[in-house]
Design an enzyme around this catalytic site. Structure first.
Site, PDB file in Angstrom:
ATOM      1  N   LYS A  13       0.829  -1.211   0.000  1.00  0.00           N
ATOM      2  CA  LYS A  13       0.000   0.000   0.000  1.00  0.00           C
ATOM      3  C   LYS A  13       0.864   1.262   0.000  1.00  0.00           C
ATOM      4  O   LYS A  13       0.633   2.185  -0.778  1.00  0.00           O
ATOM      5  CB  LYS A  13      -0.939   0.021   1.224  1.00  0.00           C
ATOM      6  N   ARG A  87      -9.323   0.796   9.093  1.00  0.00           N
ATOM      7  CA  ARG A  87      -8.935  -0.580   9.407  1.00  0.00           C
ATOM      8  C   ARG A  87     -10.008  -1.314  10.201  1.00  0.00           C
ATOM      9  O   ARG A  87      -9.834  -2.497  10.499  1.00  0.00           O
ATOM     10  CB  ARG A  87      -7.659  -0.564  10.250  1.00  0.00           C
ATOM     11  N   ARG A 126      11.961  -6.771   4.329  1.00  0.00           N
ATOM     12  CA  ARG A 126      12.043  -5.332   4.625  1.00  0.00           C
ATOM     13  C   ARG A 126      12.869  -5.100   5.889  1.00  0.00           C
ATOM     14  O   ARG A 126      13.704  -4.200   5.939  1.00  0.00           O
ATOM     15  CB  ARG A 126      10.622  -4.783   4.805  1.00  0.00           C
ATOM     16  N   ARG A 138      11.653  -1.871  11.661  1.00  0.00           N
ATOM     17  CA  ARG A 138      10.480  -1.426  12.419  1.00  0.00           C
ATOM     18  C   ARG A 138      10.230  -2.389  13.564  1.00  0.00           C
ATOM     19  O   ARG A 138      10.345  -3.601  13.375  1.00  0.00           O
ATOM     20  CB  ARG A 138       9.263  -1.436  11.481  1.00  0.00           C
ATOM     21  N   ARG A 149      -0.457  -8.939  13.617  1.00  0.00           N
ATOM     22  CA  ARG A 149      -0.932  -7.980  12.608  1.00  0.00           C
ATOM     23  C   ARG A 149      -1.821  -8.666  11.584  1.00  0.00           C
ATOM     24  O   ARG A 149      -2.846  -8.105  11.176  1.00  0.00           O
ATOM     25  CB  ARG A 149       0.259  -7.307  11.911  1.00  0.00           C
TER      26      ARG A 149
HETATM   27  P1  ADP Z   1       1.339  -2.297   7.911  1.00  0.00           P
HETATM   28  O1  ADP Z   1       0.311  -2.024   6.858  1.00  0.00           O
HETATM   29  O2  ADP Z   1       2.630  -2.739   7.352  1.00  0.00           O
HETATM   30  O3  ADP Z   1       0.873  -3.182   9.019  1.00  0.00           O
HETATM   31  P2  ADP Z   1       1.098   0.429   8.995  1.00  0.00           P
HETATM   32  O4  ADP Z   1       2.255   1.330   8.921  1.00  0.00           O
HETATM   33  O5  ADP Z   1      -0.094   0.757   8.172  1.00  0.00           O
HETATM   34  O6  ADP Z   1       1.723  -0.965   8.635  1.00  0.00           O
HETATM   35  O7  ADP Z   1       0.604   0.276  10.512  1.00  0.00           O
HETATM   36  C1  ADP Z   1       1.455  -0.063  11.563  1.00  0.00           C
HETATM   37  C2  ADP Z   1       0.678  -0.143  12.877  1.00  0.00           C
HETATM   38  O8  ADP Z   1       0.088   1.142  13.173  1.00  0.00           O
HETATM   39  C3  ADP Z   1      -0.511  -1.093  12.909  1.00  0.00           C
HETATM   40  O9  ADP Z   1      -0.122  -2.421  13.186  1.00  0.00           O
HETATM   41  C4  ADP Z   1      -1.339  -0.478  14.046  1.00  0.00           C
HETATM   42  O10 ADP Z   1      -0.795  -0.756  15.311  1.00  0.00           O
HETATM   43  C5  ADP Z   1      -1.187   1.003  13.807  1.00  0.00           C
HETATM   44  N1  ADP Z   1      -2.232   1.542  12.898  1.00  0.00           N
HETATM   45  C6  ADP Z   1      -2.013   2.095  11.676  1.00  0.00           C
HETATM   46  N2  ADP Z   1      -3.169   2.493  11.126  1.00  0.00           N
HETATM   47  C7  ADP Z   1      -4.154   2.168  12.001  1.00  0.00           C
HETATM   48  C8  ADP Z   1      -5.565   2.280  12.005  1.00  0.00           C
HETATM   49  N3  ADP Z   1      -6.227   2.838  10.966  1.00  0.00           N
HETATM   50  N4  ADP Z   1      -6.250   1.835  13.085  1.00  0.00           N
HETATM   51  C9  ADP Z   1      -5.621   1.303  14.121  1.00  0.00           C
HETATM   52  N5  ADP Z   1      -4.293   1.125  14.190  1.00  0.00           N
HETATM   53  C10 ADP Z   1      -3.553   1.556  13.149  1.00  0.00           C
END
Ligand code: ADP
Length: 192
Positions: A13, A87, A126, A138, A149
């Site tokens: 994404k 999400r 990554r 990360r 996740r």
């Molecule tokens: P990825 O898509 O690789 O899991 P992101 O950078 O989108 O990584 O998100 C990393 C973390 O940030 C998620 O695992 C969560 O803890 C938090 N997070 C991000 N966006 C949201 C969201 N919309 N609602 C709740 N938690 C979120």
């Protein structure tokens, strides 16, 4: 145009959002990036979210909706790319309300389809690349957090596929190709 990039962690994404920013003058709203910025800000909210994120769990709807609200009020000429948001179903409802309030609408939801084994490979890769480049991975790019996740994705986020399908916004693309191939497929959807 306002669009959502929907897909599991590691679906690509962020990579595709960056391309759209370059090529279409859109504004990327990544709640993951915003939360990572908040965690290093030293604020109380930042500390609270850091622990949750590192475990691989979702941060509360209230916090992420607040972050998005601020940005939506600023507006964007080329439109917004929502990356990693919404999400949960509650976040999806909130986004619909916020867009309405600010006189905007959601145009397309791109569902990025990939298999789980590819996700694990990409995320482990990554983390390895980050370390090889002299940086740090990360905190949530480890196998234990990744399992959580993925489970969070299937339990709480994947129902959004049905939600947006029912609204008529959903457009699936194959997320397994090269970056350029996926970008081309997204381009076709957006120009349709
Ligand atoms: P990825 O898509 O690789 O899991 P992101 O950078 O989108 O990584 O998100 C990393 C973390 O940030 C998620 O695992 C969560 O803890 C938090 N997070 C991000 N966006 C949201 C969201 N919309 N609602 C709740 N938690 C979120």
């Amino acid at each position: 145009m306002n669009i959502i990039l929907l897909g599991p962690p590691g679906a690509g994404k962020g990579t595709q959002a960056a391309r759209l920013v370059e090529e279409r003058n859109m504004v990327q709203l990544s709640t993951g990036d915003m939360l990572r910025a908040a965690r290093t800000s030293g604020t109380e909210m930042g500390q609270r979210v850091a622990e949750v994120m590192d475990r691989g769990e979702l941060v509360t709807d209230e916090i992420v909706i607040g972050l998005i609200r601020e940005k939506l009020e600023e507006g964007s000429e080329g439109g917004f790319i929502f990356d990693g948001f919404p999400r949960t179903l509650a976040q999806a409802d909130a986004l619909g309300d916020l867009l309405k309030e600010t006189g905007q609408k959601l145009d397309v939801v791109i569902e990025m389809r990939v298999n789980d084994d590819v996700l694990v490979e990409r995320i482990v890769g990554r983390a390895r690349d980050a370390v090889a480049a002299g940086g740090t991975a990360r905190a949530d790019d480890n196998e234990e957090s990744l399992k959580i996740r993925l489970m969070e994705y299937y339990k709480k986020t994947s129902p959004l596929i049905g939600y947006y399908h029912a609204k008529g916004n959903l457009r699936p693309v194959n997320g397994l190709g090269e970056i350029d191939e996926v970008a081309a497929e997204i381009g076709v959807v957006l120009d349709a």
